[in-house]
Design an enzyme around this catalytic site. Sequence first.
Site: not given
Length: 396
Positions: A207-210
Amino acid sequence: MSLAGREILLGVGGGISAYKAAELLRRLQDLGLGVTVIPTQASLRFVGSATWEALSGRAVLENLWENVQQVPHIKAAREANLIVIAPTTADLLSRIAGGVANDLLTNVVLATTAPIVLIPAMHPEMWLNAATQENVEKLRDRGVLVIEPDEGRMTGDDIGVGRFPEVTRLLSEISKFVDLNSDLLGRRILVTAGGTREPIDPVRYIGNLSSGKQGYAIARAARNRGAIVTLISANSSLAEEQGVRTIHVTSTEEMSSALNVEFAKNDVLFMAAAVADAKPLLVSDAKIKKENFLSIELVQNPDLLAGITKARRGDQVIVAFAAETGDIDIAGAQEKLKRKGADLLFLNDVTDGAIFGSEETQGSLLDSDGEILSIEKQGKDTLADILLDRALIKLG
Ligand code: CTP
């Protein structure tokens, strides 16, 4: 003065079209306005207070004799930024024109300094009666906006002028009278937000931090300016926005499917989501034991934006986003804007985790015509309005 986020008092008169005020109430809320309803006693025979309480999410003000210690007519009159009466009966027109104050609504009208909008609806004979027409003229001379009724079929067999108008016309006339900040009225806007996740096994993902904050801010701002907004949200923990149709997705594939269904229906796409660039080649059905969890073979995801711009119509506007770390490469971003086929690209520097999850943002806005606008540090809501202004110019 823009009325976005401000207070409207919606008076409801005792006519058969009282139920049509419900749709008007909804659309005013969609513009980001707070609405409190004051129904006249006669109107409660057509639509009861429970309907107004449920739709407005607020207590309904019914009469002058409740909470007398708060002087309800003066309080309501002072707090309102705009008063709208829908429908306005012939009797209400006459009382308001004559300065009569014999119930809560007419007391509020007499006590307010806010602009007043009246939406008459009645049988054609009553509308055309000289007494009614004189009252309308008197009110217009005093600066009240009296909206002309529609022509058409009435409740009985008769046809003529007197019908309650379509809500879109009402909103357009009201926003010419006061600044409802509805320059996106009726425009369709699609926003993606958050970050997609790619499963590795039943308990892990890439995933990512958005956080989704920028995309949600765009959706909210567009709604406040009158647009019909769809938000494709990937794994954001933010609460759904009232008046924004929200589709929840998890993976890039799900976001792709939702985009493919929604894109053609919209005038503008804001591709604010952080899309996972790659996904595991194989997804394990069972949790992978730590001894075996040392490397993951990845395959690249399709570039959703590049794909969608190939299917675009000439009258659609596409806004891309890019998050970079380290030296900000404007030339590289210009090349990315071109490669992805977007009209605008907002480039931000996310070095050291700045921007992600924050209420503020900064960066550069690149236009496909070559213009570069530097955006100093400011709220994501403010950037949302700047992006919407630019998109509106591109829409023409
Ligand atoms: N984007 C997309 N599909 C992807 C990756 C990105 O639609 N698979 C979109 C993003 O939503 C964003 C824009 O493309 O609006 C730019 O994303 P970015 O990650 O900066 O672009 P990349 O092509 O992945 O470039 P880089 O090689 O710099 O990571």
